[in-house]
Design a protein around this motif. Structure first.
Motif, PDB file in Angstrom:
ATOM      1  N   THR A  14     -45.198  13.176  29.014  1.00  0.00           N
ATOM      2  CA  THR A  14     -44.778  11.782  29.064  1.00  0.00           C
ATOM      3  C   THR A  14     -43.424  11.641  28.381  1.00  0.00           C
ATOM      4  O   THR A  14     -43.071  12.454  27.511  1.00  0.00           O
ATOM      5  N   ASP A  15     -42.688  10.631  28.784  1.00  0.00           N
ATOM      6  CA  ASP A  15     -41.436  10.291  28.111  1.00  0.00           C
ATOM      7  C   ASP A  15     -41.619   9.039  27.253  1.00  0.00           C
ATOM      8  O   ASP A  15     -40.662   8.514  26.694  1.00  0.00           O
ATOM      9  N   CYS A  16     -42.854   8.565  27.177  1.00  0.00           N
ATOM     10  CA  CYS A  16     -43.144   7.279  26.532  1.00  0.00           C
ATOM     11  C   CYS A  16     -43.711   7.480  25.126  1.00  0.00           C
ATOM     12  O   CYS A  16     -44.602   8.305  24.922  1.00  0.00           O
ATOM     13  N   ILE A  17     -43.189   6.712  24.189  1.00  0.00           N
ATOM     14  CA  ILE A  17     -43.750   6.643  22.847  1.00  0.00           C
ATOM     15  C   ILE A  17     -44.294   5.227  22.648  1.00  0.00           C
ATOM     16  O   ILE A  17     -43.543   4.259  22.646  1.00  0.00           O
ATOM     17  N   ASN A  18     -45.608   5.125  22.500  1.00  0.00           N
ATOM     18  CA  ASN A  18     -46.249   3.816  22.358  1.00  0.00           C
ATOM     19  C   ASN A  18     -46.199   3.357  20.903  1.00  0.00           C
ATOM     20  O   ASN A  18     -46.656   4.062  20.005  1.00  0.00           O
ATOM     21  N   ILE A  19     -45.624   2.179  20.672  1.00  0.00           N
ATOM     22  CA  ILE A  19     -45.652   1.609  19.322  1.00  0.00           C
ATOM     23  C   ILE A  19     -46.472   0.317  19.292  1.00  0.00           C
ATOM     24  O   ILE A  19     -46.488  -0.388  18.297  1.00  0.00           O
ATOM     25  N   ASP A  20     -47.152   0.021  20.400  1.00  0.00           N
ATOM     26  CA  ASP A  20     -48.025  -1.150  20.479  1.00  0.00           C
ATOM     27  C   ASP A  20     -49.417  -0.763  19.980  1.00  0.00           C
ATOM     28  O   ASP A  20     -50.352  -0.593  20.754  1.00  0.00           O
ATOM     29  N   GLY A  34     -43.019   2.119  24.416  1.00  0.00           N
ATOM     30  CA  GLY A  34     -44.128   1.346  24.979  1.00  0.00           C
ATOM     31  C   GLY A  34     -44.461   0.125  24.150  1.00  0.00           C
ATOM     32  O   GLY A  34     -44.734   0.234  22.949  1.00  0.00           O
ATOM     33  N   LEU A  35     -44.432  -1.049  24.782  1.00  0.00           N
ATOM     34  CA  LEU A  35     -44.699  -2.315  24.104  1.00  0.00           C
ATOM     35  C   LEU A  35     -45.807  -3.085  24.814  1.00  0.00           C
ATOM     36  O   LEU A  35     -46.301  -2.670  25.869  1.00  0.00           O
ATOM     37  N   ASP A  36     -46.169  -4.231  24.265  1.00  0.00           N
ATOM     38  CA  ASP A  36     -47.276  -5.062  24.765  1.00  0.00           C
ATOM     39  C   ASP A  36     -46.889  -5.796  26.054  1.00  0.00           C
ATOM     40  O   ASP A  36     -45.703  -6.042  26.324  1.00  0.00           O
ATOM     41  N   ALA A  37     -47.898  -6.187  26.835  1.00  0.00           N
ATOM     42  CA  ALA A  37     -47.668  -6.933  28.074  1.00  0.00           C
ATOM     43  C   ALA A  37     -47.180  -8.348  27.823  1.00  0.00           C
ATOM     44  O   ALA A  37     -46.820  -9.054  28.769  1.00  0.00           O
ATOM     45  N   LYS A  74     -43.920   2.995  14.022  1.00  0.00           N
ATOM     46  CA  LYS A  74     -42.617   2.966  14.701  1.00  0.00           C
ATOM     47  C   LYS A  74     -41.625   3.892  14.021  1.00  0.00           C
ATOM     48  O   LYS A  74     -40.888   4.638  14.678  1.00  0.00           O
ATOM     49  N   LYS A  75     -41.608   3.873  12.689  1.00  0.00           N
ATOM     50  CA  LYS A  75     -40.667   4.690  11.930  1.00  0.00           C
ATOM     51  C   LYS A  75     -40.889   6.180  12.164  1.00  0.00           C
ATOM     52  O   LYS A  75     -39.933   6.951  12.309  1.00  0.00           O
ATOM     53  N   HIS A  76     -42.152   6.592  12.228  1.00  0.00           N
ATOM     54  CA  HIS A  76     -42.452   8.016  12.336  1.00  0.00           C
ATOM     55  C   HIS A  76     -42.541   8.517  13.777  1.00  0.00           C
ATOM     56  O   HIS A  76     -42.362   9.718  14.024  1.00  0.00           O
ATOM     57  N   MET A  77     -42.831   7.636  14.722  1.00  0.00           N
ATOM     58  CA  MET A  77     -42.990   8.062  16.113  1.00  0.00           C
ATOM     59  C   MET A  77     -41.664   8.076  16.868  1.00  0.00           C
ATOM     60  O   MET A  77     -41.437   8.931  17.736  1.00  0.00           O
ATOM     61  N   LEU A  78     -40.776   7.119  16.572  1.00  0.00           N
ATOM     62  CA  LEU A  78     -39.518   7.026  17.318  1.00  0.00           C
ATOM     63  C   LEU A  78     -38.475   7.963  16.723  1.00  0.00           C
ATOM     64  O   LEU A  78     -37.598   7.571  15.962  1.00  0.00           O
ATOM     65  N   VAL A  79     -38.588   9.231  17.094  1.00  0.00           N
ATOM     66  CA  VAL A  79     -37.614  10.233  16.632  1.00  0.00           C
ATOM     67  C   VAL A  79     -36.441  10.278  17.593  1.00  0.00           C
ATOM     68  O   VAL A  79     -36.586  10.056  18.797  1.00  0.00           O
ATOM     69  N   LYS A  80     -35.259  10.553  17.061  1.00  0.00           N
ATOM     70  CA  LYS A  80     -34.073  10.649  17.910  1.00  0.00           C
ATOM     71  C   LYS A  80     -34.112  11.934  18.723  1.00  0.00           C
ATOM     72  O   LYS A  80     -34.298  13.016  18.187  1.00  0.00           O
ATOM     73  N   ASP A  81     -33.960  11.795  20.026  1.00  0.00           N
ATOM     74  CA  ASP A  81     -33.988  12.955  20.929  1.00  0.00           C
ATOM     75  C   ASP A  81     -32.968  12.698  22.029  1.00  0.00           C
ATOM     76  O   ASP A  81     -33.269  12.093  23.055  1.00  0.00           O
ATOM     77  N   THR A  82     -31.755  13.179  21.807  1.00  0.00           N
ATOM     78  CA  THR A  82     -30.669  12.919  22.761  1.00  0.00           C
ATOM     79  C   THR A  82     -30.832  13.680  24.062  1.00  0.00           C
ATOM     80  O   THR A  82     -30.183  13.367  25.058  1.00  0.00           O
ATOM     81  N   PHE A 103     -51.463  10.690  17.581  1.00  0.00           N
ATOM     82  CA  PHE A 103     -51.374  12.151  17.686  1.00  0.00           C
ATOM     83  C   PHE A 103     -51.349  12.600  19.142  1.00  0.00           C
ATOM     84  O   PHE A 103     -50.540  13.450  19.539  1.00  0.00           O
ATOM     85  N   VAL A 104     -52.226  12.022  19.991  1.00  0.00           N
ATOM     86  CA  VAL A 104     -52.261  12.375  21.414  1.00  0.00           C
ATOM     87  C   VAL A 104     -50.932  12.041  22.081  1.00  0.00           C
ATOM     88  O   VAL A 104     -50.393  12.826  22.869  1.00  0.00           O
ATOM     89  N   ASN A 105     -50.377  10.872  21.749  1.00  0.00           N
ATOM     90  CA  ASN A 105     -49.089  10.460  22.307  1.00  0.00           C
ATOM     91  C   ASN A 105     -47.978  11.429  21.889  1.00  0.00           C
ATOM     92  O   ASN A 105     -47.165  11.866  22.707  1.00  0.00           O
ATOM     93  N   TRP A 106     -47.939  11.762  20.594  1.00  0.00           N
ATOM     94  CA  TRP A 106     -46.929  12.701  20.077  1.00  0.00           C
ATOM     95  C   TRP A 106     -47.043  14.055  20.775  1.00  0.00           C
ATOM     96  O   TRP A 106     -46.033  14.652  21.167  1.00  0.00           O
ATOM     97  N   LEU A 107     -48.277  14.537  20.948  1.00  0.00           N
ATOM     98  CA  LEU A 107     -48.490  15.838  21.588  1.00  0.00           C
ATOM     99  C   LEU A 107     -48.042  15.811  23.049  1.00  0.00           C
ATOM    100  O   LEU A 107     -47.367  16.740  23.524  1.00  0.00           O
TER     101      LEU A 107
END
Length: 453
Positions: free
Chosen positions: A114-120, A295-298, A280-288, A103-107
């Motif tokens: 931020t331009d980052c969506i974390n899926i990790d 955001g992925l793991d190290a 991943k399905k719900h956070m990665l929305v298309k935004d042209t 939720f914090v990331n989405w907000l």
């Protein structure tokens, strides 16, 4: 006899089991698959705690013998990042951490911080562990939750800042960045350290040959070898030559723990695999209209030869520092082979210079020994609530996350009061806004240059 399973620990593991089942079933996953995932996650956490109890009891006997002989200053055994999976997730903060951070990331993404969506989501246990330790340290559950969220906010900010360098150095795709919480805790410090080393005569030209480092120190990359040697040396220091058999036994115990605890923790991550797919399905929305970063793991970076070389150098360095640093009480053990994750994001800042990365990592992780020592009483109390007990006069410590600069910052701020953490939150959000505005200006400049005249 064997001690019964801690009731609180059991309750939270059952709650996590039920939550994973419910989320997957409601997401129309097959019931059998949902139950299988929940079993893996819950049993993984239980197994980590069982192994922690075994490892702690064995090592602390040697530390106690050292104390009785008046030799050494070690009072805390370090359990490592794999153990903090259980520390964080077997708690009320752990149950809420994934939806809260999503939720914090989405907000932050929606309001352009931020331009980052974390899926990790697997590494969000580090945020939960940070929250548990600050909760234990301050006595405030609200402060614990806020510390967990602040670590996530910082990871998103640094993932934005380091994205271009990370993509270029590790040859990642243009939309990929690293949101590993602990790796991004150290990233900021790499910039001033690199500037300083660049302005010191002679030092600026020093570098290490990656191939030679890997060839000469390659054995230090094997967890069971490192565990056996450290356990054997600790046993000999505690019991002498007369306790050689007992020392070899301790070496085998530490080797087993270094190998098995990460394996047990991986069961938990396997259990979250389908949950990660839902996120991943719900956070990665298309935004042209925006350049979204994922955001992925190290783990994307730890296979790099430079990262591996620095990590190998840090194994003997950290052990030596723990011996000579005044005021340190922590004996680094299970996190020795996890440092590759913690320093991965710094390598691009040092442009792959292994010497600079080793110096920078030594300064950051060396100071972490003091921080882990400072927070060892709170860390011990947090683990004892889960049934991982400590001998009188001895403690349990963690680098991940209790040895990071932000663990110290949040702990001090929580002592000031809730307002201290709110001031940190305000500072982070202002920094995020400033950095995003700067990024927008730079992007407009680049776009203007690309336009045909």
């Amino acid at each position: 006899g064997t001690r019964p399973v801690n009731t609180m620990c059991l309750n939270y593991c059952v709650a996590l089991f039920a939550a994973i089942c419910a989320v997957l079933v409601l997401s129309r996953r097959p019931l059998v698959s949902s139950v299988r995932s929940a079993i893996k996650a819950g049993s993984g956490l239980m197994l980590v705690l069982v192994l922690d109890r075994f490892f702690t009891s064995q090592v602390q006997q040697a530390l106690s013998a050292l104390q009785h002989k008046g030799v050494g200053h070690f009072a805390a055994v370090e359990l490592g990042g794999s153990s903090c999976v259980a520390l964080g997730m077997v708690s009320v903060i752990g149950l809420a951490i994934v939806p809260l951070c999503c939720f914090v990331n989405w907000l932050m993404y929606r309001i352009h911080l931020t331009d980052c969506i974390n899926i990790d989501i697997f590494n969000l246990h580090q945020n939960a562990a940070m929250g548990v330790i600050i909760w234990t340290f301050s006595g405030s559950l609200v402060s614990g939750f806020l510390a967990a969220v602040l670590l996530h906010i910082w990871a998103l900010i640094m993932a934005d800042v380091g994205a271009k360098r990370t993509q270029h150095y590790f040859s990642l795709e243009e939309h990929v960045t690293i949101t590993h919480p602990i790796a991004n805790s150290y990233l900021l410090f790499a910039y001033p350290i690199d500037w300083l080393l660049e302005h010191i005569p002679f030092v600026r030209r020093v570098s290490f040959d990656t191939t030679k480092v890997q060839r000469r120190l390659g054995l230090l990359g094997e967890s069971m070898i490192v565990g056996f040697l450290e356990g054997l040396l600790l046993g000999l220091a505690a019991w002498g030559i007369s306790g050689a058999v007992q020392s070899v036994g301790l070496g085998l115990c530490v080797a087993a723990a270094m190998y098995l605890i990460p394996k047990a923790a991986s069961l938990y991550t396997e259990g979250l695999h389908h949950i990660a797919g839902i996120v991943k399905k719900h956070m990665l929305v298309k935004d042209t209209s925006r350049h979204m970063l994922v955001g992925l793991d190290a783990s994307l970076a730890v296979g790099d030869s430079g990262v591996s070389a620095v990590a190998l150098l840090l194994v003997p360095t950290m052990v030596l520092l723990s011996v000579i640093l005044p005021g340190n009480t922590v004996l680094p053990m299970l996190d020795l082979l996890n440092v590759c994750f913690y320093i991965a994001c710094m390598l691009p800042v040092f442009r792959g210079n292994v010497f600079r990365a080793w110096v920078g990592s030594t300064l950051c992780l060396g100071s972490g020994l003091w921080i882990a020592s400072y927070l060892a009483p709170a860390t011990t109390l947090a683990y004892e609530k889960l049934g991982v007990s400590s001998l009188p006069g001895l403690f349990i410590a963690d680098f991940d996350p209790a040895g990071t600069p932000f663990a110290f910052l949040f702990a001090v701020a929580s002592k000031i009061g809730f307002s201290g953490l709110l001031l940190i939150a305000l500072g982070m959000l202002i920094l995020a806004q400033v950095l995003m505005l700067r990024k927008r200006r730079e992007q407009k400049t680049v776009d203007a240059r690309r336009e045909p005249k």
